[in-house]
Design a protein around this motif. Sequence first.
Motif, PDB file in Angstrom:
ATOM      1  N   ALA A  45       0.850  -1.183   0.000  1.00  0.00           N
ATOM      2  CA  ALA A  45       0.000   0.000   0.000  1.00  0.00           C
ATOM      3  C   ALA A  45       0.884   1.230   0.000  1.00  0.00           C
ATOM      4  CB  ALA A  45      -0.894  -0.011   1.229  1.00  0.00           C
ATOM      5  N   GLY A  46       0.477   2.238  -0.721  1.00  0.00           N
ATOM      6  CA  GLY A  46       1.282   3.445  -0.751  1.00  0.00           C
ATOM      7  C   GLY A  46       0.895   4.294  -1.922  1.00  0.00           C
TER       8      GLY A  46
ATOM      9  N   VAL B  27      -5.018   5.782  -6.751  1.00  0.00           N
ATOM     10  CA  VAL B  27      -5.107   4.470  -6.112  1.00  0.00           C
ATOM     11  C   VAL B  27      -3.889   4.248  -5.224  1.00  0.00           C
ATOM     12  CG1 VAL B  27      -5.171   1.999  -6.560  1.00  0.00           C
ATOM     13  CG2 VAL B  27      -6.457   3.564  -8.003  1.00  0.00           C
ATOM     14  N   TYR B  28      -4.144   3.815  -3.995  1.00  0.00           N
ATOM     15  CA  TYR B  28      -3.051   3.615  -3.047  1.00  0.00           C
ATOM     16  C   TYR B  28      -2.858   2.162  -2.639  1.00  0.00           C
ATOM     17  CZ  TYR B  28      -3.151   8.642  -2.501  1.00  0.00           C
ATOM     18  OH  TYR B  28      -3.102   9.994  -2.755  1.00  0.00           O
ATOM     19  N   ARG B  29      -3.809   1.306  -2.972  1.00  0.00           N
ATOM     20  CA  ARG B  29      -3.719  -0.066  -2.454  1.00  0.00           C
ATOM     21  C   ARG B  29      -4.448  -1.029  -3.365  1.00  0.00           C
ATOM     22  NH1 ARG B  29      -4.395   0.136   2.532  1.00  0.00           N
ATOM     23  NH2 ARG B  29      -4.037   2.376   2.726  1.00  0.00           N
ATOM     24  N   TRP B  30      -4.283  -2.334  -3.056  1.00  0.00           N
ATOM     25  CA  TRP B  30      -4.979  -3.353  -3.841  1.00  0.00           C
ATOM     26  C   TRP B  30      -6.461  -3.381  -3.461  1.00  0.00           C
ATOM     27  CZ3 TRP B  30      -4.851  -9.169  -2.423  1.00  0.00           C
ATOM     28  CH2 TRP B  30      -5.071  -9.345  -1.066  1.00  0.00           C
TER      29      TRP B  30
END
Lengths: 226, 588
Positions: free
Chosen positions: A32-33, B557-560
């Motif tokens: 995440a990032g 978008v920052y994550r799955w």
Amino acid sequence: MSLVLLYLAGLGLLAGRWLLRQRLAAKPWLEAGPAVALPPAGPPARLGLAVFLAAVGLLFALLTAAYAMRVPAGTRALPDPRLVWLTTGLLVLASLALHLAGAAARHGERTALRAALLIAAAATLGFLAGQGLAWRDLLASGLASPDAAGAFFILITGLHALHLGGGLAGLGAVTARAFRAGPDPDPRLALCVLYWDVLLAIWLVLFGLLFRTPWSGLIDTLCRPA
Amino acid sequence: MADAHLGTADRLPGAIEEGELYHPRSWITRYVFSQDAKIIAIQYSSTALAIGLVALVLSWLIRLQLGFPGLVSFIGPSEYYQYITMHGMIMVVYLLTALFLGGFGNYLIPLMLGARDMVFPYVNMLSYWIYLLAVLVLVASFFVPGGPTGAGWTLYPPQAILAGTPGRDWGIVLMLVSLILFIIGFTMGGVNYVVTVLQARAPGMTLMRMPLTIWGIFTATVLALLAFPALFVGALMMLLDRLIGTSFFMPAIIEAGQRLRHGGGSPILFQHLFWFFGHPEVYIVALPAFGIVSDLISTHARKNIFGYRMMVWAIVAIGALSFVVWAHHMYVSGMNPYFGFFFATTTLIIAIPTAIKVYNWVLTLWRGDIHLTVPMLFAIGFIVTFLNGGLTGLFLGNVVVDVPLSDTMFVVAHFHMVMGVAPILVIFGGIYHWYPKVTGRMLDERLGKLHFWVTFLGAYLIFFPMHYLGLLGVPRRYFEIEGLSFVPASVSGLNAFISVVAFVVGAAQIAFLVNLVHSLRHGAPAGPNPWRATTLEWQTPETPPAHGNWGASLPVVYRWPYDYSVPGADRDFVPQNQPGLTRAGAPA
């Protein structure tokens, strides 16, 4: 069938090479990032055309497989081969002219661009007219021959001509724009160059399959398993 | 209507050119000739469901004849063959393919990836209208002299275009033209889906952050772009054989003492072309279903999908393998035994990535916080049904088992389970899941549960007994089976039972249609994210999403997409566009 499998394997290699660069082994649940990377740049129209041409290539590969399965080895299509050599030359000329047009557009030489576009369009029209003459001869002699070589000639070259005809519509738009005064280069010209190159390559394979050419042995080896 | 413009800062390579969306100027261009993928998705889905209803009614008529032969006078052998042909072709191509790729694909690809629209909206619109034309041509064949073709959905020559086969004059021509149109329309849509996935993803949406739904639809689209050309070639060649008397597929034939003008053609060639399309077609339908079901299970079990990477790899592997198994449909056509061995082996190998997926779904459910919502019920129903159909596929993939079972009801049972009922369950689950986003209202849950239980249990009551019929040797495609010495009398009792259940299950779909229409006005308001899901389509500023999807700026978008029940987060889901585990302004 083996040309189809080779073609699919080639596409698979391209796709695999591309996938390998997409970090498919990433562990997204740990990562995440902020934004990692943007998708690759490049005009979407070019990619879209490439995807379309990949499907078109398979269409013709399947036709060669059907031809090899249906038409006995050694049978050649009926039209006068000299006529088809001439039309092939015209298609090569069209492709070359489009490359020249691309170069002229890059250097801002408007007159050369217009001339090259006109030559390309005229040569393509000449190609289609030549194919039309060949069809006339064939249709006059009837299509019911049991080896189906004539029917395949009509089917394969007809589909190829239809694709070229669609391309001509695009080329017409590019040419029209080149004759109106417009300072910016037309991005669709590059699409035409790609499209003509691929259709020329497809035609050379089909030509080698349907007629006796120096590269027919290679095509036969690819299409007909010994 | 938010007229969103892209700023130069967030322009993506695949974004609409000149940073500007197409803006509809009138009611017609907004809702009829619309270039908005969401409207096109609804058009595709409605058309597919409408023609699917025709196929449903046809299945009733088929069952009427099989369960109660001679009960009604208007079903003769010709009509029966026409019904089975049109039922099969409509369900496989015009319903399942169109709904998964044209319907779900159009709606979900831009929204789940954070794009404003498809990359080529105009081509996308053309795609739908050509599809509609294909459907209309198909429907027209019911009204021409001689009726639709009765050649069986595989349309095998030479019988497909010979006198004696129903619809030989007009029906088969319209069928082939309709297929050619469908393929042209699909290719336009398919190029769009592929380029949109490759180039129009929101910042931060790497391939390995895409929801599995998109992986499934994307891979299926690639398969379809490579499989449909074979059907195109086959249909075109048969059309020429029928119309201008070529002999691509037609061998020398003597009909009523007269030698036909055909000669030398190869019927096997058509089978190769048809199944080179036909087998990938199974996965064109299955892969989107795999993807959607993964997202439904993860969301409604409040748990991340188990083995995301394996799920992606398995989708890609299944897609690649699906091109080297086609001849397992042709074992009884006769082939070199080594080819049979090769195709049986590749067929069995596909079971490996498929089994990985099934295990991963089950392991996702393991110790999940399972909410038995209607979409979840359909998703679980899919797993069970797909597993069942897949296992009988292992039987049929083996040459020695397939040869005696070929052309029996066992095959009918197998493919209905694996590519009929299973994908339809996912379509229902997907509609119950995304309807709140499409309309802003929830579907009624009680009607939904009624719909699920009748459909799911009914499908088992219909297709499970068919396996036994097949093992007894009851042939498929027979208008009537009386007088066959190897068919015991009990078969007709079982057939009557299956038919009664089929009528009930078909009628239960009325509950679904009523629900769809009634909830449009009277459903409970859904809010933006009723399932508390992480993927981007639930994070739009408006519900239903406005033209342009995202308001002023694209999501980042920052994550799955599977951050459910993350320890330390303030909610049990973390949306893909949320930077940290806690929301801005929420208590830490």
